[in-house]
Design a protein around this motif. Structure first.
Motif, PDB file in Angstrom:
ATOM      1  N   SER A  65     -13.520   2.084  -8.619  1.00  0.00           N
ATOM      2  CA  SER A  65     -12.691   2.395  -7.444  1.00  0.00           C
ATOM      3  C   SER A  65     -11.406   1.572  -7.422  1.00  0.00           C
ATOM      4  CB  SER A  65     -13.493   2.132  -6.160  1.00  0.00           C
ATOM      5  OG  SER A  65     -13.880   0.768  -6.085  1.00  0.00           O
ATOM      6  N   LYS A  66     -11.173   0.796  -8.456  1.00  0.00           N
ATOM      7  CA  LYS A  66      -9.988  -0.053  -8.519  1.00  0.00           C
ATOM      8  C   LYS A  66      -8.712   0.785  -8.531  1.00  0.00           C
ATOM      9  CE  LYS A  66      -7.954  -3.745 -11.368  1.00  0.00           C
ATOM     10  NZ  LYS A  66      -8.132  -4.536 -12.630  1.00  0.00           N
ATOM     11  N   ASP A  67      -7.762   0.399  -7.696  1.00  0.00           N
ATOM     12  CA  ASP A  67      -6.473   1.080  -7.644  1.00  0.00           C
ATOM     13  C   ASP A  67      -5.585   0.496  -8.739  1.00  0.00           C
ATOM     14  OD1 ASP A  67      -4.387   2.679  -6.886  1.00  0.00           O
ATOM     15  OD2 ASP A  67      -3.739   1.398  -5.224  1.00  0.00           O
ATOM     16  N   LYS A  79       4.683   1.050  -6.145  1.00  0.00           N
ATOM     17  CA  LYS A  79       3.505   1.790  -5.712  1.00  0.00           C
ATOM     18  C   LYS A  79       3.075   1.375  -4.313  1.00  0.00           C
ATOM     19  CE  LYS A  79      -0.947   3.370  -7.465  1.00  0.00           C
ATOM     20  NZ  LYS A  79      -1.801   3.452  -8.663  1.00  0.00           N
ATOM     21  N   ASN A  80       3.103   0.075  -4.032  1.00  0.00           N
ATOM     22  CA  ASN A  80       2.735  -0.410  -2.707  1.00  0.00           C
ATOM     23  C   ASN A  80       3.718   0.087  -1.649  1.00  0.00           C
ATOM     24  OD1 ASN A  80       0.525  -1.800  -3.720  1.00  0.00           O
ATOM     25  ND2 ASN A  80       1.658  -3.718  -3.991  1.00  0.00           N
ATOM     26  N   LYS A  87       3.011   3.747  -1.054  1.00  0.00           N
ATOM     27  CA  LYS A  87       1.762   3.900  -0.303  1.00  0.00           C
ATOM     28  C   LYS A  87       1.963   3.533   1.157  1.00  0.00           C
ATOM     29  CE  LYS A  87      -3.096   2.519  -0.396  1.00  0.00           C
ATOM     30  NZ  LYS A  87      -4.130   1.687  -1.071  1.00  0.00           N
TER      31      LYS A  87
END
Length: 368
Positions: free
Chosen positions: A205-207, A359-360, A363
């Motif tokens: 589940s690691k992003d 990416k952050n 998001k």
């Protein structure tokens, strides 16, 4: 006959097995290293690309270890790699090495495959064609198995916190496969280590950051020339996907056969708005795969190219347009004998930091 070949990533694994099945004595050159590059650079034309210099260094080291027959790809094409064997032969002759060259042309028809099988027949001292076809098919299968294992390692390394174990298991694989002989032993080793990598704990589940690697094939798959960039990116928690591999290259060569398929047509369609014809090397693939990475929402692309590689220089001039239109960051790395590891490391770390921040930020914007 003591046959050898140049290194290009893990391609030595299936080549070694193929020649062993043919009954030839195989001299695997030492993994490309500083001395390999020094030897190749010393005797090569100054302005030629680093893949030429390293392959020449591989040959010289193998000859020093007893090899008398050199295997190399060739052909009349728009990339200089087709002329390597002719230049290598002249250089080695001037160095007073007595050797034979076995060269394979690009597989563009059934006739050229038959010609390749005829050359294998000479190496095997007269094996029948049924056996040669079987060895040919098993060799292709082995290339695919090796590339599949490498792809698996990239995914595991990016998702585990135990990078040391990944590197340890992979080093053990390299040692074990170098000691194996023939198809069956080599296949058994690959399967053994495939199972070993599945046992390493990963965070599914690691992003993670996903980066595509494009460029000239030797620069992408040979760890010595690219400063082992795949391993370094994996240790940063980056999942790496190589757009050019030995197995895909072979599939594209023989996809005129009814039971072989490749991604060539899809890559060419993706590249068409920017580059609609072959100009040599992997330039068209560099453009097409960068487009595809952008459409598949990869976080970034790293473009690897040897210094003086004309096809990649052309691709490099097109990539800023692709980056802007597909909204994907691209890092270009030019590689030659003067490339320093610290410089590559610094640029790659800065690029990955940029991708993480981007990416952050993206998001956070979606969450608002």
């Amino acid at each position: 006959m003591k046959i050898t070949f140049p290194h290009m990533g893990n391609l030595y694994i299936p080549l070694k097995a193929v020649f062993e099945e043919l009954g030839a004595e195989v001299v695997v050159p030492p993994k490309s290293n500083k001395r390999t590059l020094e030897l190749g650079t010393k005797y090569s034309p100054e302005g030629i690309c680093i893949p030429f210099k390293l392959t020449l260094g591989n040959y010289i080291q193998s000859i020093e270890n007893g090899a008398d027959t050199l295997f190399m790809w060739s052909g009349c094409d728009v990339c200089r790699i087709g002329y390597y064997q002719a230049l290598h032969k002249e250089i080695l002759k001037n160095l007073d090495y007595s050797i034979q060259m076995v060269c394979v042309e690009p597989f563009k028809s059934i006739g050229e495959i038959k010609l390749f099988l005829h050359k294998l027949k000479r190496i095997s001292s007269g094996a029948n064609y049924l056996k040669l076809v079987t060895i040919f098919k098993k060799g292709i299968s082995l290339i695919q198995q090796v590339d599949a294992l490498d792809e698996m390692v990239c995914k595991v390394r990016a998702r585990t916190e135990d990078h040391w174990t990944v590197d340890k298991v992979y080093a053990s694989f390299q040692e074990a496969v170098s000691q194996s002989r023939g198809f069956q032993e080599t296949t058994d080793v690959i399967e053994q280590y495939r199972r070993a990598f599945t046992e390493i704990t990963v965070n599914t589940s690691k992003d993670i950051i996903k980066v595509g690697i494009t460029g000239e094939i030797y620069s992408v798959v040979e760890p010595f020339i690219n400063q082992d960039i795949l391993r370094k990116l994996g240790q940063m928690g980056v999942e790496v996907y190589c757009s050019v591999t030995a197995s895909e290259f072979i599939r594209e060569q023989i996809d005129f056969l009814p039971f072989i398929s490749s991604e060539k047509d899809e890559v060419h369609r993706a590249a068409k708005p920017y580059l609609d014809r072959e100009i040599g090397g992997h330039a068209r693939h560099t453009i097409g795969n960068t487009v595809r990475f952008g459409e598949k929402d990869f976080d970034g692309v790293i473009h690897l190219m040897p210094f003086t590689c004309m096809p990649e220089i052309v691709a490099q001039s097109i990539l800023p347009t692709v980056a802007r239109e597909k909204r994907i960051p691209i890092l270009k790395l030019v590689l030659d004998e003067m490339t320093g590891e610290a410089g590559i490391q610094t640029r790659v770390e800065a690029f990955i930091d940029l991708l993480k921040r981007r990416k952050n930020f993206t998001k956070a914007g979606k969450d608002q």
